[in-house]
Write an enzyme that holds these catalytic residues in place. Structure first.
Site, PDB file in Angstrom:
ATOM      1  N   SER A 176       8.849  -4.711   3.807  1.00  0.00           N
ATOM      2  CA  SER A 176       7.516  -4.410   4.314  1.00  0.00           C
ATOM      3  C   SER A 176       7.495  -3.760   5.682  1.00  0.00           C
ATOM      4  CB  SER A 176       6.676  -5.694   4.354  1.00  0.00           C
ATOM      5  OG  SER A 176       7.282  -6.660   5.200  1.00  0.00           O
ATOM      6  N   HIS A 204       5.006  -5.147  -2.168  1.00  0.00           N
ATOM      7  CA  HIS A 204       4.659  -3.792  -1.738  1.00  0.00           C
ATOM      8  C   HIS A 204       5.067  -2.720  -2.738  1.00  0.00           C
ATOM      9  CE1 HIS A 204       3.477  -5.217   2.271  1.00  0.00           C
ATOM     10  NE2 HIS A 204       4.463  -6.074   2.127  1.00  0.00           N
ATOM     11  N   LYS A 235      -2.814  -6.519  -2.183  1.00  0.00           N
ATOM     12  CA  LYS A 235      -2.364  -5.255  -1.576  1.00  0.00           C
ATOM     13  C   LYS A 235      -2.793  -4.114  -2.488  1.00  0.00           C
ATOM     14  CE  LYS A 235       1.294  -7.495   1.061  1.00  0.00           C
ATOM     15  NZ  LYS A 235       0.997  -8.897   0.670  1.00  0.00           N
TER      16      LYS A 235
END
Length: 386
Positions: A176, A204, A235
């Site tokens: 990340s 991610h 996310k």
């Protein structure tokens, strides 16, 4: 009684004091921050789905059916039809037999590690793994070992020497703070040879990488009964929550033993329904991932030659290494003065001496948005060198 005033002052003197800013209105490339509009490059809403009308509509409809709170643990009465549908959808989405929904990614990583290993076992962690993976390993009671970042050869050496009971290897898929990818195919092969579990945190990568956004494991062509995928839903999916997916028997065991699942109220059913709608959009709308690649290429071309180091990254995360904490914070403040919000990331989140601007791209950014950031950084670099 200690009030921590001195300790807070020390953090401030080291440019390590963290603060919050008040955001009003929905997420998007333009945020209303403390009374003014700012161009945002700080969000993990990579696909621009957090305010999508189909997702908001699914949540609104589910609110009418289920109300707001789940009111109990999933193992009591908190597991709704919306959660059941979402878990089936998540398992199918990542190509695994079963999935289990958690309140957030931190809870998922703590719970999975504690369910799979304990005293007499070993957890082996990538040196740059997310804090939740490290904390999960520590709290599990298993022996903790660390291998150098993405060093498959060293991992194999550690596993070859390991004589414990169960062995669990944990890693991010997309790191990340650096934006680089784990060598998942090689890691999975090593784990299979040494009969070790592999837990991959794809927070991610899910939605952004792989065919139809099905994640880093799909991109790498990795599967198998010894592989577990943890993905977050706040996310790229634009909602909230997390899940772990894997072999049906393993997921069933995690449900029986993960304390962060057993002893937490289920996350709201409306969020589960919203996430199911999000999965449909993620799979269908390839243009969002294509747009991210276009914006990434534009940014990387524009920032080439500046005095700061742009780390190699094929993801929506584009880290610009500045070095010292104060310099990174000053650069972020200079951008903020121009109405551009890019967060400065400092230790302990990143290693000492590598403070950086973490530039996060969204599919809803325009080419003009990226050009504005590039122009601002170029002007600031020229001023610093003058």
């Amino acid at each position: 009684m200690q009030d921590f005033t001195t300790e807070l002052a020390v953090l401030a003197s080291q440019s390590l004091l963290r603060t919050r800013r008040v955001v009003d209105g929905p997420q998007g490339p333009l945020l209303q921050v403390e009374g003014r509009d700012e161009l945002s490059f700080c969000s993990n809403d990579y696909l621009g789905l957090a305010n999508h009308p189909a997702i908001v509509g699914a949540a609104t409809t589910a609110l009418q059916r289920y109300g707001m709170g789940a009111s109990a643990s999933p193992l009591i009465s908190g597991h709704s039809a919306a959660h059941e549908t979402l878990e089936a959808g998540l398992a199918a989405f990542v190509g695994m037999p079963a999935a289990l929904v958690f309140g957030n990614g931190y809870m998922a990583n703590l719970g999975v590690a504690g369910a799979l290993v304990g005293s007499g076992d070993t957890v082996i962690v990538d040196r740059l793994a997310h804090a939740s993976l490290i904390d999960g390993a520590r709290l599990s009671g298993a022996s903790l070992k660390v291998f150098p970042h993405n060093d498959v050869q060293r991992l194999e050496q550690v596993l070859a020497r390991c004589k414990s009971g169960r062995k669990l290897v944990v890693t991010d898929a997309v790191f990340s703070m650096d934006g680089d990818l784990a060598p998942l195919a090689e890691l999975a092969a090593v784990c299979a040879r040494h009969e070790a579990w592999l837990l991959v945190d794809d927070a991610h990568g899910l939605g952004v990488l792989g065919p139809q956004g099905r994640g880093s494991l799909a991109l790498a062509g990795v599967s198998g009964p010894h592989v577990l995928c943890m993905g977050t839903l706040g996310k790229a999916a634009g909602v909230a929550g997390a899940f772990v997916a894997g072999a049906a028997g393993v997921v069933a065991w995690i449900m029986q033993r993960a304390r962060t699942y057993m002893f937490s109220t289920a996350h709201p059913p409306a969020l589960a329904a919203a996430t199911s709608a999000s999965l449909t959009l993620i799979a269908r709308e390839d243009w969002r991932r294509e747009r991210l690649q276009e914006l990434s290429a534009q940014l990387r071309t524009g920032l080439a030659g500046l005095p700061w180091t742009l780390l190699p990254s094929s993801t929506a995360i584009q880290p610009l290494i500045v070095g010292e904490n104060a310099a990174a914070r000053a650069l972020a403040a200079a951008l903020r003065a121009q109405g551009i919000w890019v967060p400065a990331i400092c230790p302990p989140t990143v290693p000492k001496g590598t403070a950086r601007l973490r530039i996060s791209l969204s599919a809803l950014h325009s080419g003009d948005d990226v050009a504005r950031l590039v122009d601002a950084l170029t002007a600031l670099a020229s001023g610093a060198q003058a």
